[in-house]
Design a protein around this motif. Sequence first.
Motif, PDB file in Angstrom:
ATOM      1  N   GLN A 208       0.835  -1.199   0.000  1.00 38.66           N
ATOM      2  CA  GLN A 208       0.000   0.000   0.000  1.00 38.66           C
ATOM      3  C   GLN A 208       0.870   1.250   0.000  1.00 38.66           C
ATOM      4  O   GLN A 208       0.502   2.273  -0.577  1.00 38.66           O
ATOM      5  CB  GLN A 208      -0.943  -0.004   1.205  1.00 38.66           C
ATOM      6  CG  GLN A 208      -2.015  -1.076   1.129  1.00 38.66           C
ATOM      7  CD  GLN A 208      -2.752  -1.062  -0.195  1.00 38.66           C
ATOM      8  OE1 GLN A 208      -3.128  -0.004  -0.686  1.00 38.66           O
ATOM      9  NE2 GLN A 208      -2.933  -2.214  -0.805  1.00 38.66           N
ATOM     10  N   MET A 234       0.313  -1.091 -12.519  1.00 43.19           N
ATOM     11  CA  MET A 234       0.735  -2.303 -11.813  1.00 43.19           C
ATOM     12  C   MET A 234      -0.307  -2.762 -10.802  1.00 43.19           C
ATOM     13  O   MET A 234      -0.549  -3.952 -10.640  1.00 43.19           O
ATOM     14  CB  MET A 234       2.044  -1.991 -11.083  1.00 43.19           C
ATOM     15  CG  MET A 234       2.725  -3.198 -10.525  1.00 43.19           C
ATOM     16  SD  MET A 234       3.792  -3.905 -11.732  1.00 43.19           S
ATOM     17  CE  MET A 234       5.358  -3.621 -10.985  1.00 43.19           C
ATOM     18  N   PHE A 235      -0.942  -1.812 -10.133  1.00 42.00           N
ATOM     19  CA  PHE A 235      -1.869  -2.192  -9.073  1.00 42.00           C
ATOM     20  C   PHE A 235      -3.301  -2.401  -9.573  1.00 42.00           C
ATOM     21  O   PHE A 235      -4.145  -2.890  -8.831  1.00 42.00           O
ATOM     22  CB  PHE A 235      -1.837  -1.166  -7.928  1.00 42.00           C
ATOM     23  CG  PHE A 235      -0.675  -1.399  -7.002  1.00 42.00           C
ATOM     24  CD1 PHE A 235      -0.825  -2.192  -5.873  1.00 42.00           C
ATOM     25  CD2 PHE A 235       0.568  -0.875  -7.277  1.00 42.00           C
ATOM     26  CE1 PHE A 235       0.247  -2.442  -5.038  1.00 42.00           C
ATOM     27  CE2 PHE A 235       1.652  -1.117  -6.450  1.00 42.00           C
ATOM     28  CZ  PHE A 235       1.492  -1.894  -5.322  1.00 42.00           C
ATOM     29  N   ILE A 236      -3.577  -1.980 -10.801  1.00 43.80           N
ATOM     30  CA  ILE A 236      -4.920  -2.238 -11.348  1.00 43.80           C
ATOM     31  C   ILE A 236      -4.879  -3.438 -12.293  1.00 43.80           C
ATOM     32  O   ILE A 236      -5.700  -4.338 -12.202  1.00 43.80           O
ATOM     33  CB  ILE A 236      -5.493  -0.987 -12.032  1.00 43.80           C
ATOM     34  CG1 ILE A 236      -5.728   0.105 -10.992  1.00 43.80           C
ATOM     35  CG2 ILE A 236      -6.813  -1.306 -12.743  1.00 43.80           C
ATOM     36  CD1 ILE A 236      -6.139   1.432 -11.548  1.00 43.80           C
ATOM     37  N   SER A 237      -3.902  -3.440 -13.185  1.00 44.91           N
ATOM     38  CA  SER A 237      -3.832  -4.583 -14.109  1.00 44.91           C
ATOM     39  C   SER A 237      -2.385  -4.951 -14.395  1.00 44.91           C
ATOM     40  O   SER A 237      -1.856  -4.602 -15.451  1.00 44.91           O
ATOM     41  CB  SER A 237      -4.587  -4.267 -15.403  1.00 44.91           C
ATOM     42  OG  SER A 237      -4.077  -3.105 -15.976  1.00 44.91           O
ATOM     43  N   PRO A 238      -1.762  -5.666 -13.464  1.00 37.82           N
ATOM     44  CA  PRO A 238      -0.383  -6.113 -13.705  1.00 37.82           C
ATOM     45  C   PRO A 238      -0.338  -7.058 -14.900  1.00 37.82           C
ATOM     46  O   PRO A 238      -1.305  -7.782 -15.140  1.00 37.82           O
ATOM     47  CB  PRO A 238      -0.022  -6.847 -12.410  1.00 37.82           C
ATOM     48  CG  PRO A 238      -1.313  -7.189 -11.768  1.00 37.82           C
ATOM     49  CD  PRO A 238      -2.301  -6.157 -12.197  1.00 37.82           C
ATOM     50  N   GLN A 244       0.829 -10.303 -10.208  1.00 34.85           N
ATOM     51  CA  GLN A 244      -0.576 -10.396  -9.771  1.00 34.85           C
ATOM     52  C   GLN A 244      -0.712 -11.289  -8.539  1.00 34.85           C
ATOM     53  O   GLN A 244      -1.362 -10.938  -7.563  1.00 34.85           O
ATOM     54  CB  GLN A 244      -1.429 -10.947 -10.916  1.00 34.85           C
ATOM     55  CG  GLN A 244      -2.821 -11.317 -10.466  1.00 34.85           C
ATOM     56  CD  GLN A 244      -3.871 -10.727 -11.386  1.00 34.85           C
ATOM     57  OE1 GLN A 244      -3.900  -9.537 -11.671  1.00 34.85           O
ATOM     58  NE2 GLN A 244      -4.731 -11.557 -11.868  1.00 34.85           N
ATOM     59  N   ILE A 247       0.914  -9.435  -5.395  1.00 42.90           N
ATOM     60  CA  ILE A 247       0.216  -8.288  -4.811  1.00 42.90           C
ATOM     61  C   ILE A 247      -1.202  -8.630  -4.323  1.00 42.90           C
ATOM     62  O   ILE A 247      -1.749  -7.938  -3.496  1.00 42.90           O
ATOM     63  CB  ILE A 247       0.200  -7.042  -5.739  1.00 42.90           C
ATOM     64  CG1 ILE A 247      -0.595  -7.298  -7.003  1.00 42.90           C
ATOM     65  CG2 ILE A 247       1.585  -6.565  -6.043  1.00 42.90           C
ATOM     66  CD1 ILE A 247      -0.713  -6.066  -7.886  1.00 42.90           C
ATOM     67  N   THR A 248      -1.746  -9.728  -4.839  1.00 47.46           N
ATOM     68  CA  THR A 248      -3.066 -10.131  -4.336  1.00 47.46           C
ATOM     69  C   THR A 248      -2.943 -11.174  -3.223  1.00 47.46           C
ATOM     70  O   THR A 248      -3.951 -11.721  -2.768  1.00 47.46           O
ATOM     71  CB  THR A 248      -3.952 -10.715  -5.466  1.00 47.46           C
ATOM     72  OG1 THR A 248      -3.264 -11.819  -6.050  1.00 47.46           O
ATOM     73  CG2 THR A 248      -4.282  -9.696  -6.517  1.00 47.46           C
ATOM     74  N   GLY A 249      -1.717 -11.460  -2.818  1.00 53.37           N
ATOM     75  CA  GLY A 249      -1.493 -12.377  -1.682  1.00 53.37           C
ATOM     76  C   GLY A 249      -1.712 -13.832  -2.035  1.00 53.37           C
ATOM     77  O   GLY A 249      -1.974 -14.650  -1.163  1.00 53.37           O
ATOM     78  N   ARG A 250      -1.627 -14.168  -3.331  1.00 56.52           N
ATOM     79  CA  ARG A 250      -1.842 -15.578  -3.717  1.00 56.52           C
ATOM     80  C   ARG A 250      -0.519 -16.248  -4.052  1.00 56.52           C
ATOM     81  O   ARG A 250      -0.459 -17.089  -4.922  1.00 56.52           O
ATOM     82  CB  ARG A 250      -2.792 -15.643  -4.912  1.00 56.52           C
ATOM     83  CG  ARG A 250      -4.174 -15.167  -4.577  1.00 56.52           C
ATOM     84  CD  ARG A 250      -5.129 -15.382  -5.724  1.00 56.52           C
ATOM     85  NE  ARG A 250      -6.453 -14.927  -5.352  1.00 56.52           N
ATOM     86  CZ  ARG A 250      -6.913 -13.722  -5.605  1.00 56.52           C
ATOM     87  NH1 ARG A 250      -6.148 -12.839  -6.219  1.00 56.52           N
ATOM     88  NH2 ARG A 250      -8.132 -13.382  -5.235  1.00 56.52           N
TER      89      ARG A 250
ATOM     90  N   ASP B  75      -8.341  -8.379  -7.956  1.00 57.74           N
ATOM     91  CA  ASP B  75      -9.292  -8.297  -6.831  1.00 57.74           C
ATOM     92  C   ASP B  75      -9.960  -6.921  -6.785  1.00 57.74           C
ATOM     93  O   ASP B  75     -11.160  -6.815  -6.523  1.00 57.74           O
ATOM     94  CB  ASP B  75      -8.580  -8.572  -5.499  1.00 57.74           C
ATOM     95  CG  ASP B  75      -8.003  -9.973  -5.439  1.00 57.74           C
ATOM     96  OD1 ASP B  75      -8.474 -10.826  -6.217  1.00 57.74           O
ATOM     97  OD2 ASP B  75      -7.096 -10.209  -4.631  1.00 57.74           O
ATOM     98  N   ARG B  77     -10.355  -4.914  -9.347  1.00 58.21           N
ATOM     99  CA  ARG B  77     -11.273  -4.819 -10.496  1.00 58.21           C
ATOM    100  C   ARG B  77     -12.555  -5.599 -10.206  1.00 58.21           C
ATOM    101  O   ARG B  77     -13.643  -5.183 -10.577  1.00 58.21           O
ATOM    102  CB  ARG B  77     -10.593  -5.342 -11.765  1.00 58.21           C
ATOM    103  CG  ARG B  77      -9.342  -4.570 -12.162  1.00 58.21           C
ATOM    104  CD  ARG B  77      -9.005  -4.779 -13.624  1.00 58.21           C
ATOM    105  NE  ARG B  77      -8.898  -6.168 -13.992  1.00 58.21           N
ATOM    106  CZ  ARG B  77      -7.779  -6.895 -13.951  1.00 58.21           C
ATOM    107  NH1 ARG B  77      -6.654  -6.344 -13.552  1.00 58.21           N
ATOM    108  NH2 ARG B  77      -7.769  -8.152 -14.329  1.00 58.21           N
TER     109      ARG B  77
END
Lengths: 252, 220
Positions: A208, A234-238, A244, A247-250, B75, B77
Motif C-alpha cells: 500500500q 501495476m496495481f490495477i492490471s499487472p 498479480q 500483490i493479491t497475496g496468492r 481483486d 477490479r
Amino acid sequence: MENTIIKCENFNAWFGDNHVVKSVTMDIPKNNLTAVMGPSGCGKTTFLRCINRMHELAPDARTEGSLKLYQDEVYDIHPILLRQKIGMVFQHPNPFPNMSIYDNVVAGYKLNGIKLSKAERDDIVEDSLRKAALWMEVRDTLRKKGTFLSGGQQQRLCIARAIAMKPEVLLLDEPTSALDPVSTSSIEELLIDLKKNYTIIIVTHNMQQAARISDRTAFFYMGELAEYDHTKQMFISPKDKRTQNYITGRFS
Amino acid sequence: MTQLEHELQRLKDELIQMWDLVYSQLNKARISLTNFDQGLAREVQQNERRVNGYELKIDTDCENIFALYCPVAVDLRFVLAILKINYNLERVGDYAEGIARYVTGFNLPFNKSILKETQLLAMMDKAISMMEDAKKAFEKEDAALARSTFQKDETLDIINRYAGDILNTFVESDIHHFREALYAHSIIQKLERVGDQITNISEEIIFYLEAKVLKHKKKG
C-alpha cells in the motif's frame, strides 16, 4: 526513456556463487519515486545496494553488466564520490549515537574530510532539516543527541543527513518498516515532497505504501525483474502473473 | 484460500443470488404481462424490496472489503465491477417492478396485436436472454459471452426506435387504444433501458476479466 538518471542493462550481482540479481534492464527517471517490491530474498535490497556500490562491501560480492548514473558507469565512479551523489537511508534509523542532531546532519562532510565554515555548516543543517520536515521540531535542541528523538524523527534526521550531501538520488531500504503509522505517514509525505528535488528509489514490503507514494514500481522475483511499470497500471492490471499473485497475496 | 479470497467468493455468491432474484422479477413481469396476471404482478412489486435489500447489503460488503483488505489488481477490479453490477441489477429490478405496475394499473389484458406489432414480448425475451448470458459470463468468467450481449442490445434499440410509429398508427386507427399505447410505449422504453443496464454489466465483466474499459466506446 526521457530524463533517465539510472540506467541498467543486463545487470547482474552475485554473492559468491549465489546469483541474486539476474540480467536486470530498467531505466529509472529523474525526480520520480520508484518503488522496488518483491518477496524476501528476491534481490531487491541487493539491487538497491549495487546502485551506490554498497554491495561490493560484502565478501565474495561481484557484479556484471551495465549500471549507469546518467552516462557514467557507477563502477567507474569513485565510491566516496558516488555515495555523495547517491545517498542511502536504512530500515532502522541509525543516527550516530554520540553525535548531536547538528553534527549528525553534517557528519558526511566531516567523515569525508570536507572543511566548511561555521556559517556554511549552519546553512546546510537548517536547509537539510527543513527539507526533511524536522527543522521546526528540533531547531531549539540541535545540540541534543540524535538518539533522543522519536523513531520517526530519527529516520527524518537520517534523511536530512543523506540530503545534506546534496545527492542526486536517495536510496531508501524499507525506511518505515520500524515506524508507527503516524511516523510512516509523515515520512511518506516527506518523500513525495522530496522527489521534486531528488530521485527516490525505495525498497518496501508495504504494497500500500508503494501504491500510495510511488510513480513507478519494479517487481523483483527470484532475482529477476518480473515487471516494471507505472504504479497505477501495476496495481490495477499487472501484466505478469507473478506480480498479480504477489500483490493479491496468492503467492505460494 | 486467503481470507480475502473467501470474502470475494462470498460477495460473488451474494451477487449471483441477487441476479437470480432480478432475473426472476423480469421473467415474472413478462408472464404477468402476457397472461394479465395481476397477482403475479403484485408479487413482483412486493419483491422489489428484496432487490433493494440485496443492493444495500452488497454495497456494505464492498465497502468493508475496501476498508479491511485494500484489494489490488484483479481483486480490485472484481470489487469495483461488483459494486457497479450491483447498481445496474438494482435498476433492472426497478424496471421489472415498473412493468408489473402497468399490469396492476390496467383494467384489461393488453391488446394482443399491440404486443405483437411492437415486438414488445420479443423485446422482453431478448432482455431476459441478455440477463442470462451476462450472468453466465460472470459466473464462468467468459468475456466473449459478455461481449455477445452488445449485439442483442442493438436489437432492443432498433425495436424501441420503431415502436413510436407503430403505436401512433394504432392510436390513429382507434383513439381508445391511447392509454394502452402509452403504457406499451413506456414498457418498451423500460426494456430498452434494461438492455442498456445489461450492456453496462457486460462492460464491467470485461473490465474485471481483461482490465479493458469499454464505457462510452463503440462496441462494434
